[in-house]
Design an enzyme around this catalytic site. Structure first.
Site, PDB file in Angstrom:
ATOM      1  N   LYS A 106       0.861  -1.178   0.000  1.00 38.88           N
ATOM      2  CA  LYS A 106       0.000   0.000   0.000  1.00 38.88           C
ATOM      3  C   LYS A 106       0.900   1.231   0.000  1.00 38.88           C
ATOM      4  O   LYS A 106       1.656   1.477   0.942  1.00 38.88           O
ATOM      5  CB  LYS A 106      -0.912   0.021   1.218  1.00 38.88           C
ATOM      6  CG  LYS A 106      -1.778   1.283   1.292  1.00 38.88           C
ATOM      7  CD  LYS A 106      -2.399   1.458   2.661  1.00 38.88           C
ATOM      8  CE  LYS A 106      -2.971   2.875   2.782  1.00 38.88           C
ATOM      9  NZ  LYS A 106      -3.428   3.180   4.147  1.00 38.88           N
ATOM     10  N   GLY A 167      -7.732   9.488  10.452  1.00 36.68           N
ATOM     11  CA  GLY A 167      -7.945   9.583  11.885  1.00 36.68           C
ATOM     12  C   GLY A 167      -9.024  10.541  12.340  1.00 36.68           C
ATOM     13  O   GLY A 167      -9.252  10.692  13.543  1.00 36.68           O
TER      14      GLY A 167
END
Length: 264
Positions: A106, A167
């Site tokens: 990733k 987040g």
């Protein structure tokens, strides 16, 4: 039934997966909580920040792979914490060495520490190098449809636009751009970042995303293991709703029961 969508497993880099929930391994209290939450999630792919997590590069420290063995999970090394293309490429090459030739990665190249927004210019540079180097690149990107298209054209096997900043738990902030990416993309589209709770994951799947990747939404929940299980069900519900096709929205009421043959 002629308009019904047919389902097939998630396919990435020549492999198929039953779970469409990908989970991160950071931010938990300890490795035991990590293990329990990921088990509860039903995820088959777990992503690991190579620059922040020991997967063998520090032999004297606890190794995450002891609780999340590669025989059970597909490890997806990521380049979190990288701020330029060369740094990200080096990190992927280190991961491949540590994981015995593992090519699935990733890619994320960040612009700054405050927003953790992707630096799309450096991301494109890194993607081109990694693809030429034989990596299967899943790429974290902005919700810009043009950049998503360019990354797919560069050879990335999946594009992973953010739903919201990493987040934040804000959910899908720009569903319109995400819908354009979904309609245009010739590679799998996975929402990455911004999911806060189960309904966010369900909405992403209802829109037609192939999968959702998350970490903070589970790890920062008051009960991470319970939230992990909630996310597992949310992903399944969203996928089924997408396949089923929702009813059309209407401005006015429509009776649930037939109006013909009413008792008078």
């Amino acid at each position: 039934m002629s308009n019904a969508r047919s389902d097939k497993p998630l396919a990435l880099a020549g492999r198929t997966f039953q779970s469409r929930l990908l989970v991160g391994t950071g931010k938990y209290r300890d490795m035991e909580e990590t293990r329990l939450a990921i088990e509860a999630s039903g995820a088959e792919i777990v992503t690991v920040a190579v620059r922040r997590t020991n997967i063998g590069q520090n032999p004297d420290e606890p190794n995450l792979l002891d609780v999340l063995p590669p025989e059970r999970y597909t490890i997806l090394p990521n380049t979190a914490g990288c701020y330029d293309a060369s740094e990200a490429v080096r990190t992927c090459r280190l991961a491949r060495e540590l994981l015995d030739g593992h090519n699935l990665v990733k890619l994320e190249v960040l612009a700054d520490q405050k927003t953790l927004f992707p630096n799309v210019i450096e991301t494109l540079k890194a993607a081109e190098v990694l693809v030429k180097d034989g990596f299967d690149v899943m790429v974290y990107t902005s919700d810009d449809p043009i950049i998503a298209r360019q990354l797919a054209e560069a050879g990335c096997i999946a594009v992973m636009p953010l739903a919201g900043l990493i987040g934040t738990g804000l959910g899908i902030c720009n569903p319109y751009n995400l819908q354009i990416i979904l309609e245009e993309s010739k590679v799998p589209v996975l929402v990455d970042a911004g999911v806060g709770t189960a309904s966010d994951a369900t909405i992403a799947m209802e829109m037609g995303c192939e999968a959702v990747l998350m970490n903070s939404a589970i790890a920062h929940a008051q009960q991470p293991v319970m939230m992990a299980e909630a996310m597992k069900h949310a992903i399944v519900a969203g996928r089924l709703a997408y396949l089923a096709g929702r009813m059309p929205k209407k401005l006015y009421a429509s009776a649930s029961s037939p109006l013909e043959g009413l008792i008078k």
